[in-house]
Write a protein that holds these residues in place. Structure first.
Motif, PDB file in Angstrom:
ATOM      1  N   LYS A 191      74.742  21.443  63.606  1.00 29.52           N
ATOM      2  CA  LYS A 191      75.439  21.904  64.808  1.00 29.52           C
ATOM      3  C   LYS A 191      76.082  20.733  65.542  1.00 29.52           C
ATOM      4  O   LYS A 191      77.171  20.870  66.100  1.00 29.52           O
ATOM      5  CB  LYS A 191      74.478  22.661  65.723  1.00 29.52           C
ATOM      6  N   LYS A 192      75.410  19.581  65.529  1.00 27.53           N
ATOM      7  CA  LYS A 192      76.008  18.385  66.133  1.00 27.53           C
ATOM      8  C   LYS A 192      77.296  18.008  65.401  1.00 27.53           C
ATOM      9  O   LYS A 192      78.298  17.662  66.017  1.00 27.53           O
ATOM     10  CB  LYS A 192      75.019  17.222  66.079  1.00 27.53           C
ATOM     11  N   ASP A 247      72.415  29.347  73.008  1.00 28.60           N
ATOM     12  CA  ASP A 247      72.209  28.032  72.402  1.00 28.60           C
ATOM     13  C   ASP A 247      71.085  27.991  71.376  1.00 28.60           C
ATOM     14  O   ASP A 247      71.022  27.064  70.578  1.00 28.60           O
ATOM     15  CB  ASP A 247      71.917  26.999  73.490  1.00 28.60           C
ATOM     16  N   TYR A 248      70.168  28.961  71.390  1.00 23.01           N
ATOM     17  CA  TYR A 248      68.998  28.823  70.527  1.00 23.01           C
ATOM     18  C   TYR A 248      69.260  29.150  69.053  1.00 23.01           C
ATOM     19  O   TYR A 248      68.419  28.904  68.202  1.00 23.01           O
ATOM     20  CB  TYR A 248      67.815  29.646  71.034  1.00 23.01           C
ATOM     21  N   TYR A 291      66.558  31.650  64.893  1.00 20.08           N
ATOM     22  CA  TYR A 291      66.303  30.676  65.963  1.00 20.08           C
ATOM     23  C   TYR A 291      65.037  29.874  65.617  1.00 20.08           C
ATOM     24  O   TYR A 291      63.982  30.041  66.202  1.00 20.08           O
ATOM     25  CB  TYR A 291      66.194  31.364  67.327  1.00 20.08           C
ATOM     26  N   ASN A 302      79.840  22.352  76.316  1.00 22.48           N
ATOM     27  CA  ASN A 302      79.351  22.954  75.070  1.00 22.48           C
ATOM     28  C   ASN A 302      80.539  23.546  74.323  1.00 22.48           C
ATOM     29  O   ASN A 302      80.898  24.709  74.495  1.00 22.48           O
ATOM     30  CB  ASN A 302      78.302  24.033  75.340  1.00 22.48           C
ATOM     31  N   THR A 343      64.082  26.823  66.064  1.00 23.79           N
ATOM     32  CA  THR A 343      63.521  25.785  66.933  1.00 23.79           C
ATOM     33  C   THR A 343      62.986  26.332  68.254  1.00 23.79           C
ATOM     34  O   THR A 343      62.297  25.622  68.983  1.00 23.79           O
ATOM     35  CB  THR A 343      64.580  24.712  67.244  1.00 23.79           C
ATOM     36  N   GLU A 384      60.221  24.819  71.012  1.00 25.60           N
ATOM     37  CA  GLU A 384      60.797  24.338  72.270  1.00 25.60           C
ATOM     38  C   GLU A 384      60.125  24.960  73.492  1.00 25.60           C
ATOM     39  O   GLU A 384      60.043  24.340  74.554  1.00 25.60           O
ATOM     40  CB  GLU A 384      62.297  24.621  72.305  1.00 25.60           C
ATOM     41  N   CYS A 395      71.375  23.679  60.649  1.00 26.03           N
ATOM     42  CA  CYS A 395      70.272  23.154  61.447  1.00 26.03           C
ATOM     43  C   CYS A 395      70.827  22.429  62.679  1.00 26.03           C
ATOM     44  O   CYS A 395      72.046  22.371  62.895  1.00 26.03           O
ATOM     45  CB  CYS A 395      69.419  22.220  60.605  1.00 26.03           C
ATOM     46  N   CYS A 396      69.945  21.846  63.478  1.00 26.97           N
ATOM     47  CA  CYS A 396      70.385  21.176  64.709  1.00 26.97           C
ATOM     48  C   CYS A 396      71.349  20.032  64.416  1.00 26.97           C
ATOM     49  O   CYS A 396      72.328  19.830  65.147  1.00 26.97           O
ATOM     50  CB  CYS A 396      69.170  20.670  65.479  1.00 26.97           C
ATOM     51  N   GLU A 397      71.088  19.264  63.360  1.00 23.90           N
ATOM     52  CA  GLU A 397      71.989  18.174  62.996  1.00 23.90           C
ATOM     53  C   GLU A 397      73.347  18.711  62.548  1.00 23.90           C
ATOM     54  O   GLU A 397      74.390  18.126  62.849  1.00 23.90           O
ATOM     55  CB  GLU A 397      71.359  17.314  61.902  1.00 23.90           C
ATOM     56  N   THR A 414      70.254  29.022  65.194  1.00 19.02           N
ATOM     57  CA  THR A 414      70.414  28.071  64.100  1.00 19.02           C
ATOM     58  C   THR A 414      70.624  28.867  62.812  1.00 19.02           C
ATOM     59  O   THR A 414      70.275  30.036  62.725  1.00 19.02           O
ATOM     60  CB  THR A 414      69.166  27.186  63.934  1.00 19.02           C
TER      61      THR A 414
END
Length: 316
Positions: A167-168, A255-256, A281, A196, A283, A287, A163-165, A258
């Protein structure tokens, strides 16, 4: 005498027959999986791709065909499909929907084997579901298409970005692992490290690939839910006897993405060996102003398909 623009290709009558066979096979397979055709405009607002693909992506930085300041020739179709899904209220009239497309895409890059400035994609998007079962079905669909094109020797490579977290967390780990190796990376990857860092994993230059290969990339950045999702995907592919390889550094160039990402390669294509690719993808629809729904899709490069199937296509 006028000549065709470099990076474009005339599809002559003897070749057009092969294109029709590919398209006919694809239409039949997509219909078996209950996909409906969508036809999209070649021109979109440039901002659609800036927002969806990521400002730091190779496409936005170097490859967009701009028409004036406001419009762009589409470099890929996923963002266009999502825009059409939202603009035409398909979330309200259809909810979960499966769409497929064929058509020309445009990227301003140096022409080479299998990479043209005007090229063609055959692809699909399934919007409105976040279940791992859909990931399994979509990868199985790609495998089914290639088998029906009488193609062999391809490899399906898969990974989960989480998920986005997640990926961080992955970005943080890459910053830590690569900060002392910047001198060994190409100039472009030194820039990617700042804007990136995930893009470094997608670099094709030998020196960068060598440094990436030394990194101990595992699934430790994945949360429990994303680990379970990816485990379900692998179990489902195993149950269907679909061969795949888990490649921890596979990220894709947009980037999209996930969670599940995948790439299909073929040895006959040389160093630029991707026949196609795709992923989830979850999100992107939200978005771009739509509902919060999961989605997944893939695209195959038509020109690349012909480089490896031209003498294998079944006669229809």
């Amino acid at each position: 005498m006028f000549k065709r623009i470099p990076g474009t290709k005339d599809i002559l009558p003897e070749e057009a027959a092969g294109w029709r066979r590919i398209e006919a096979i694809a239409q039949r397979i997509f219909s078996l999986y209950h996909y409906q055709e969508i036809r999209l405009p070649l021109l979109e607002e440039a901002g659609l791709f800036n927002r969806s693909l990521g400002e730091s992506s190779e496409i936005i930085q170097k490859q967009m065909f701009l028409v004036g300041a406001q419009y762009a020739l589409r470099p890929e179709a996923t963002a266009s499909v999502v825009r059409a899904y939202i603009e035409n209220n398909l979330d309200k009239t259809a909810g979960f929907i499966k769409l497929y497309y064929t058509g020309a895409m445009f990227r301003l890059e140096r022409p080479q084997k299998g990479r043209l400035r005007q090229f063609h994609h055959l692809g699909c998007e399934a919007i409105g579901c976040a279940d791992a079962d859909l990931d399994i079905e979509v990868i199985a669909l790609a495998d089914d298409l290639l088998k029906n094109f009488s193609l062999s020797d391809y490899k399906i490579k898969i990974n989960s970005l989480g998920c986005c977290e997640d990926k961080k967390a992955l970005r943080g780990g890459l910053h830590k692992g690569l900060k002392d190796k910047l001198a060994k990376l190409c100039l472009e990857c030194r820039r990617r490290f700042k804007v990136n860092v995930l893009r470094i994993l997608d670099c094709k230059k030998e020196g960068c690939r060598e440094e990436v290969g030394k990194l101990d990339i595992t699934d430790s950045h994945l949360c429990a839910e994303c680990k379970a999702h990816f485990a379900s995907v692998k179990t489902g592919l195993d149950s269907l006897s679909i061969d795949y390889e888990v490649v921890p550094h596979l990220v894709r160039g947009l980037d999209y993405y996930t969670r599940t990402v995948f790439e299909i390669t073929h040895p006959n294509l040389g160093s630029q060996d991707a026949l196609g690719a795709g992923g989830r993808y979850d999100t992107l629809v939200k978005e771009l102003g739509g509902p919060d729904v999961g989605a997944i899709g893939f695209a195959l490069g038509m020109e690349r398909l012909f480089l490896v199937t031209i003498n294998q296509l079944p006669v229809t």
